[in-house]
Design a protein around this motif. Sequence first.
Motif, PDB file in Angstrom:
ATOM      1  N   SER A  17       0.835  -1.208   0.000  1.00 11.94           N
ATOM      2  CA  SER A  17       0.000   0.000   0.000  1.00 11.94           C
ATOM      3  C   SER A  17       0.860   1.245   0.000  1.00 11.94           C
ATOM      4  O   SER A  17       1.996   1.237   0.488  1.00 11.94           O
ATOM      5  N   LEU A  18       0.297   2.308  -0.547  1.00 11.73           N
ATOM      6  CA  LEU A  18       0.882   3.634  -0.482  1.00 11.73           C
ATOM      7  C   LEU A  18      -0.263   4.640  -0.354  1.00 11.73           C
ATOM      8  O   LEU A  18      -1.373   4.385  -0.823  1.00 11.73           O
ATOM      9  N   ARG A  19       0.043   5.778   0.257  1.00 11.47           N
ATOM     10  CA  ARG A  19      -0.925   6.863   0.288  1.00 11.47           C
ATOM     11  C   ARG A  19      -0.291   8.105  -0.335  1.00 11.47           C
ATOM     12  O   ARG A  19       0.725   8.601   0.159  1.00 11.47           O
ATOM     13  N   LEU A  20      -0.901   8.579  -1.386  1.00 16.09           N
ATOM     14  CA  LEU A  20      -0.448   9.801  -2.038  1.00 16.09           C
ATOM     15  C   LEU A  20      -1.210  10.992  -1.476  1.00 16.09           C
ATOM     16  O   LEU A  20      -2.380  10.878  -1.141  1.00 16.09           O
ATOM     17  N   SER A  21      -0.519  12.119  -1.396  1.00 15.40           N
ATOM     18  CA  SER A  21      -1.136  13.357  -0.937  1.00 15.40           C
ATOM     19  C   SER A  21      -1.022  14.416  -2.021  1.00 15.40           C
ATOM     20  O   SER A  21      -0.048  14.454  -2.761  1.00 15.40           O
ATOM     21  N   CYS A  22      -2.018  15.272  -2.063  1.00 15.28           N
ATOM     22  CA  CYS A  22      -2.014  16.412  -2.970  1.00 15.28           C
ATOM     23  C   CYS A  22      -2.381  17.644  -2.157  1.00 15.28           C
ATOM     24  O   CYS A  22      -3.548  17.815  -1.783  1.00 15.28           O
ATOM     25  N   ALA A  23      -1.397  18.468  -1.860  1.00 18.91           N
ATOM     26  CA  ALA A  23      -1.633  19.692  -1.100  1.00 18.91           C
ATOM     27  C   ALA A  23      -2.018  20.806  -2.056  1.00 18.91           C
ATOM     28  O   ALA A  23      -1.254  21.145  -2.969  1.00 18.91           O
ATOM     29  N   ALA A  24      -3.207  21.360  -1.862  1.00 18.30           N
ATOM     30  CA  ALA A  24      -3.731  22.396  -2.752  1.00 18.30           C
ATOM     31  C   ALA A  24      -3.670  23.758  -2.070  1.00 18.30           C
ATOM     32  O   ALA A  24      -3.938  23.870  -0.880  1.00 18.30           O
TER      33      ALA A  24
END
Length: 127
Positions: A17-24
């Motif tokens: 598993s991996l968790r990607l983040s997108c900071a807006a």
Amino acid sequence: QVQLVESGGGLVQAGGSLRLSCAASGRTFSSYAMGWFRRAPGKEREFVAGMRWSLGSRYYADSVKGRFTISRDNANDTVYLQMNSLKPEDTAVYYCAAVNRLVDGSLWYRSSLYDYWGQGTQVTVSS
């Protein structure tokens, strides 16, 4: 100016598993649709998952349905992509995208619809 910054990519074994983040940043995103796309080597960019920021409604490509989950953190203006049961065919550069309009159905897949893109984060799944 809208900025999207992805993070969380890496190398993982199949089944992991991996968790990607997108900071807006740069806007109030309540009216935005947020999408995750990916581009594998030698392939076209393809839609992975999408979410309407205010409603929280979600949409997934068939290839990831049941394995990936898109979510958001309103307090931090961050969108996540939780990826479970990863397969070697999930190897790609993953991009976060945003557009200030209603998106539904097949429109999610249309990458040209999105106005803002992050720089991408590499995900590599080894067999």
